[in-house]
Design an enzyme around this catalytic site. Structure first.
Site, PDB file in Angstrom:
ATOM      1  N   LYS A  22       1.339  -1.306   0.266  1.00 31.82           N
ATOM      2  CA  LYS A  22      -0.229  -0.154  -0.231  1.00 31.82           C
ATOM      3  C   LYS A  22       0.857   1.337   0.135  1.00 31.82           C
ATOM      4  CE  LYS A  22      -1.948   1.373   4.298  1.00 31.82           C
ATOM      5  NZ  LYS A  22      -0.921   2.792   4.543  1.00 31.82           N
ATOM      6  N   ASN A  23       2.377   1.049   0.830  1.00 31.76           N
ATOM      7  CA  ASN A  23       2.839   2.776   0.913  1.00 31.76           C
ATOM      8  C   ASN A  23       3.532   2.525  -0.097  1.00 31.76           C
ATOM      9  OD1 ASN A  23       0.866   2.848   2.908  1.00 31.76           O
ATOM     10  ND2 ASN A  23       2.741   2.327   4.821  1.00 31.76           N
ATOM     11  N   ARG A  92      -4.862  10.694   4.283  1.00 28.77           N
ATOM     12  CA  ARG A  92      -3.653  11.383   4.676  1.00 28.77           C
ATOM     13  C   ARG A  92      -2.442  11.363   3.737  1.00 28.77           C
ATOM     14  NH1 ARG A  92      -6.141  12.005   8.678  1.00 28.77           N
ATOM     15  NH2 ARG A  92      -6.394  10.110   8.633  1.00 28.77           N
ATOM     16  N   CYS A 116      -4.800  12.569  12.892  1.00 30.93           N
ATOM     17  CA  CYS A 116      -6.041  11.035  13.148  1.00 30.93           C
ATOM     18  C   CYS A 116      -5.509  10.187  14.530  1.00 30.93           C
ATOM     19  CB  CYS A 116      -5.527   9.743  12.117  1.00 30.93           C
ATOM     20  SG  CYS A 116      -3.745   9.359  12.147  1.00 30.93           S
ATOM     21  N   ARG A 121       0.104  14.605  12.924  1.00 28.26           N
ATOM     22  CA  ARG A 121       0.166  14.336  11.263  1.00 28.26           C
ATOM     23  C   ARG A 121       0.886  15.362  10.766  1.00 28.26           C
ATOM     24  NH1 ARG A 121      -1.336   9.066   9.996  1.00 28.26           N
ATOM     25  NH2 ARG A 121       0.034   9.154   8.197  1.00 28.26           N
ATOM     26  N   ASP A 124       4.701  19.990   7.648  1.00 21.68           N
ATOM     27  CA  ASP A 124       5.569  21.752   7.862  1.00 21.68           C
ATOM     28  C   ASP A 124       6.595  20.782   6.771  1.00 21.68           C
ATOM     29  OD1 ASP A 124       5.667  19.584  10.276  1.00 21.68           O
ATOM     30  OD2 ASP A 124       7.749  20.874  10.719  1.00 21.68           O
ATOM     31  N   LEU A 125       7.383  19.814   6.662  1.00 16.63           N
ATOM     32  CA  LEU A 125       8.685  19.921   6.323  1.00 16.63           C
ATOM     33  C   LEU A 125       8.392  19.187   4.642  1.00 16.63           C
ATOM     34  CD1 LEU A 125       9.544  16.817   8.488  1.00 16.63           C
ATOM     35  CD2 LEU A 125      10.482  18.683   8.338  1.00 16.63           C
ATOM     36  N   ASP A 307       4.799   0.831  12.435  1.00 18.91           N
ATOM     37  CA  ASP A 307       3.795   0.002  11.485  1.00 18.91           C
ATOM     38  C   ASP A 307       4.130  -1.456  11.926  1.00 18.91           C
ATOM     39  OD1 ASP A 307       3.844   1.515   8.581  1.00 18.91           O
ATOM     40  OD2 ASP A 307       3.046   2.449  10.219  1.00 18.91           O
ATOM     41  N   ARG A 399      -8.693  -1.024   4.887  1.00 18.45           N
ATOM     42  CA  ARG A 399      -8.315   0.554   4.293  1.00 18.45           C
ATOM     43  C   ARG A 399      -6.670   0.096   4.039  1.00 18.45           C
ATOM     44  NH1 ARG A 399      -6.869   5.945   6.854  1.00 18.45           N
ATOM     45  NH2 ARG A 399      -5.661   5.951   5.446  1.00 18.45           N
TER      46      ARG A 399
HETATM   47  C1  EPZ Z   1       4.344   6.891   6.206  1.00 18.95           C
HETATM   48  O1  EPZ Z   1       3.605   8.039   6.464  1.00 18.95           O
HETATM   49  C2  EPZ Z   1       3.437   5.511   6.338  1.00 18.95           C
HETATM   50  N1  EPZ Z   1       2.166   6.197   5.726  1.00 18.95           N
HETATM   51  C3  EPZ Z   1       2.540   5.537   7.665  1.00 18.95           C
HETATM   52  O2  EPZ Z   1       1.921   4.216   7.551  1.00 18.95           O
HETATM   53  C4  EPZ Z   1       4.244   5.015   8.750  1.00 18.95           C
HETATM   54  O3  EPZ Z   1       3.325   4.721   9.800  1.00 18.95           O
HETATM   55  C5  EPZ Z   1       5.030   6.519   8.025  1.00 18.95           C
HETATM   56  O4  EPZ Z   1       5.254   6.726   7.068  1.00 18.95           O
HETATM   57  C6  EPZ Z   1       6.047   6.376   9.076  1.00 18.95           C
HETATM   58  O5  EPZ Z   1       6.815   4.932   8.458  1.00 18.95           O
HETATM   59  C7  EPZ Z   1       2.294   5.755   4.102  1.00 18.95           C
HETATM   60  O6  EPZ Z   1       3.479   6.033   3.253  1.00 18.95           O
HETATM   61  C8  EPZ Z   1       1.282   6.285   2.994  1.00 18.95           C
HETATM   62  P1  EPZ Z   1       5.996   9.946   8.227  1.00 18.95           P
HETATM   63  P2  EPZ Z   1       3.898   9.311   6.296  1.00 18.95           P
HETATM   64  O7  EPZ Z   1       6.229  11.810   7.188  1.00 18.95           O
HETATM   65  O8  EPZ Z   1       4.638  10.038   5.839  1.00 18.95           O
HETATM   66  C9  EPZ Z   1       6.641  13.042  11.608  1.00 18.95           C
HETATM   67  C10 EPZ Z   1       0.020   2.931   7.472  1.00 18.95           C
HETATM   68  O9  EPZ Z   1      -0.194   2.431   8.933  1.00 18.95           O
HETATM   69  N2  EPZ Z   1       6.459  14.667  10.544  1.00 18.95           N
HETATM   70  O10 EPZ Z   1       7.344   9.235   7.869  1.00 18.95           O
HETATM   71  O11 EPZ Z   1       2.815  10.692   6.855  1.00 18.95           O
HETATM   72  C11 EPZ Z   1       5.471  12.695  11.467  1.00 18.95           C
HETATM   73  O12 EPZ Z   1       4.695  13.593  12.763  1.00 18.95           O
HETATM   74  C12 EPZ Z   1       0.491   3.945   7.485  1.00 18.95           C
HETATM   75  O13 EPZ Z   1       0.470   2.357   6.412  1.00 18.95           O
HETATM   76  C13 EPZ Z   1       6.330  15.881  10.767  1.00 18.95           C
HETATM   77  O14 EPZ Z   1       6.875  16.187  11.813  1.00 18.95           O
HETATM   78  O15 EPZ Z   1       4.995   9.537   8.194  1.00 18.95           O
HETATM   79  C14 EPZ Z   1       6.172  11.318  12.712  1.00 18.95           C
HETATM   80  O16 EPZ Z   1       6.197  11.671  13.908  1.00 18.95           O
HETATM   81  C15 EPZ Z   1       0.501   4.426   8.815  1.00 18.95           C
HETATM   82  N3  EPZ Z   1       6.014  16.384   9.796  1.00 18.95           N
HETATM   83  C16 EPZ Z   1       7.183  11.070  11.492  1.00 18.95           C
HETATM   84  O17 EPZ Z   1       7.506  12.751  11.134  1.00 18.95           O
HETATM   85  C17 EPZ Z   1       5.797  16.448   8.852  1.00 18.95           C
HETATM   86  O18 EPZ Z   1       5.792  17.218   7.597  1.00 18.95           O
HETATM   87  C18 EPZ Z   1       7.579   9.824  10.460  1.00 18.95           C
HETATM   88  O19 EPZ Z   1       5.909  10.749   9.871  1.00 18.95           O
HETATM   89  C19 EPZ Z   1       5.825  15.334   8.545  1.00 18.95           C
HETATM   90  C20 EPZ Z   1       5.689  14.146   9.136  1.00 18.95           C
END
Ligand code: EPZ
Length: 420
Positions: A22-23, A92, A116, A121, A124-125, A307, A399
């Site tokens: 999925k990811n 998201r 969520c 979520r 900012d990055l 995950d 999902r």
């Molecule tokens: C991806 O989400 C995955 N989703 C998530 O899987 C997974 O848990 C996550 O990466 C971490 O591995 C998809 O790929 C569709 P992140 P993503 O940005 O990219 C913080 C599942 O169960 N952050 O890597 O949205 C954030 O809050 C889902 O399949 C910021 O601070 O996650 C988190 O603490 C759930 N600012 C950390 O970084 C930002 O702009 C990692 O989040 C973005 C993220």
């Protein structure tokens, strides 16, 4: 809404083919926005999130066909650069249409995704990266409006307080394919799903180096062409089956997996006493006697994946001794603790830590899913529990898992669906 009813105590045995990731799929579907030419994506899992991304692409003017396990994306005469709140708020990951839309049309308006149950979520990055590429950003009415006369390559440090960001890396990598000059993403996500996205973009003609490492370099171009790509296997679905084998004291052979994707998970399971046998593109996980407790800390790849945290907690809840889980990616991702404790687990939360005192046996109960991976953890607990467990709100499960209940039934589980 449906619920799953599980009669615990059956040992799972047999083989299962893991579905496409999925990811990996979701950002790759977004990347088809970078070209007017047809793109074919193969090995696509039939998920609720797949359908949501199809709806989003259609709302942006793409014609999308989903037949068997292939998705064919074509352009139409209609183009929209607005990703609507109604769709984005349900998933998201749809925020990763921002980068490709900005690159292709030099402007777009995407709803902010909102939070969520697993965390705030923030984005900012994503916005830091987009701004660094010379785009103008306005936030109004819950939407991000971005525009740029020309995207300019830049050196961008994309690490946040929780480490690298998977979808921010995806968004910026896609936006940078049309930015003038070279863009360097430092502290980029190294997940296999980012590697798969980069490989798809390269098939479209993009010039990308360093993907899979913390430093990715993208040379901007003017045009990308259509491409065909097969999605990598879902390492989180595979990991979920590994836990299913161990929590039921059974043995499962996982087909169609790349064992290189499981470093941290296999290392921990081996340390706990699991039998792990690799052969070609298959991995067999076997219960070889009582497991030892273990400690995990979730980290960006190649660390232990967040995950897989909830699924691991279910296994640890019936593993003798005290195990500790430290959640460093989403410190609030613990909604499943309360539900597991209702099944007789002894788990305490202390901030980003969960302290799990293993019990001999869980007991079946009516429990409620709160998010995708929590749903899986409750099903795994139900497989091991004595008696009947019902897991409600399994739309969360659908999902991200392609027919998980059917696959578990094939392995010997006693599961059936009921209307809630
Ligand atoms: C991806 O989400 C995955 N989703 C998530 O899987 C997974 O848990 C996550 O990466 C971490 O591995 C998809 O790929 C569709 P992140 P993503 O940005 O990219 C913080 C599942 O169960 N952050 O890597 O949205 C954030 O809050 C889902 O399949 C910021 O601070 O996650 C988190 O603490 C759930 N600012 C950390 O970084 C930002 O702009 C990692 O989040 C973005 C993220």
């Amino acid at each position: 809404m449906d619920k799953l009813v599980i009669k615990g105590g059956k040992r799972l045995k047999g083989e299962v083919a893991v579905s496409g990731s999925k990811n990996a799929l979701l950002p790759i579907m977004a990347a088809t926005l970078l070209t007017d030419e047809p793109c074919r994506i193969k090995g696509v899992p039939k998920l609720r999130d797949t359908m949501t991304m199809i709806k989003i692409l259609r709302s942006l003017g793409k014609a999308v066909e989903f037949r068997d396990a292939d998705i064919l994306v074509k352009s139409t005469k209609r183009v929209s650069t607005v990703a609507d709140y109604k769709l984005v708020s349900t998933m998201r990951a749809s925020f990763c249409v921002l980068g490709p839309l900005l690159a292709k049309y030099k402007k777009c308006k995407v709803s902010l995704p909102g939070g969520c149950v697993i965390g705030l979520r923030p984005v900012d990055l994503h916005l830091k990266g987009i701004k660094a590429l010379n785009a103008r950003i306005d936030i109004e009415g819950g939407y991000v409006k971005v525009s740029a006369a020309r995207l300019l390559g830049n050196h961008i440090y994309l690490g946040g307080s929780f480490g690298s960001s998977v979808l921010a890396t995806a968004n910026i990598m896609m936006a940078a394919t049309f930015a003038q000059g070279v863009t360097e993403i430092e502290s980029a996500a190294c997940e296999p799903e980012i590697v798969d996205l980069a490989r798809f973009l390269i098939k479209m003609g993009a010039k990308i180096k360093g993907y899979g490492t913390p430093l990715i370099q993208i040379k901007g171009l003017k045009h990308l062409h259509g491409a065909e790509h097969s999605i990598i296997p879902d390492r989180i679905e595979a990991g979920t089956f590994m836990i299913a084998a161990l929590i039921t004291r059974g043995e499962i052979k996982l087909k169609n997996v790349s064992w290189q994707h499981f470093g941290a998970v296999l290392d921990k399971l081996k340390e706990m006493g699991a039998g792990i046998y690799k052969k070609d593109k298959a991995i067999t996980i076997k219960f070889n006697g009582p497991l030892k407790s273990g400690n995990i800390t979730t980290l960006p790849y190649p660390g232990f994946p967040t995950d897989m945290q909830a699924q691991m907690m279910s296994l640890m809840s019936i593993t003798q001794g005290v195990s500790i889980i430290t959640e460093k990616v989403y410190p609030d991702r613990f909604m499943h603790i309360a539900e597991l404790n209702r099944m007789g687990a002894h788990i305490q939360r202390q901030g980003p830590h969960a302290i799990i005192s293993g019990v001999r046996q869980l007991s079946g109960a009516d429990v409620m899913a709160s998010d995708l991976r929590a749903s899986a953890s409750l099903i795994l607990a139900g497989l091991a529990a004595e008696g009947r467990t019902s897991v409600s709100r399994i739309y969360h499960l659908e999902r991200g898992y392609d027919k998980l209940d059917e696959k578990l039934i094939m392995l010997g589980a006693d599961i059936h669906r009921e209307k809630e």
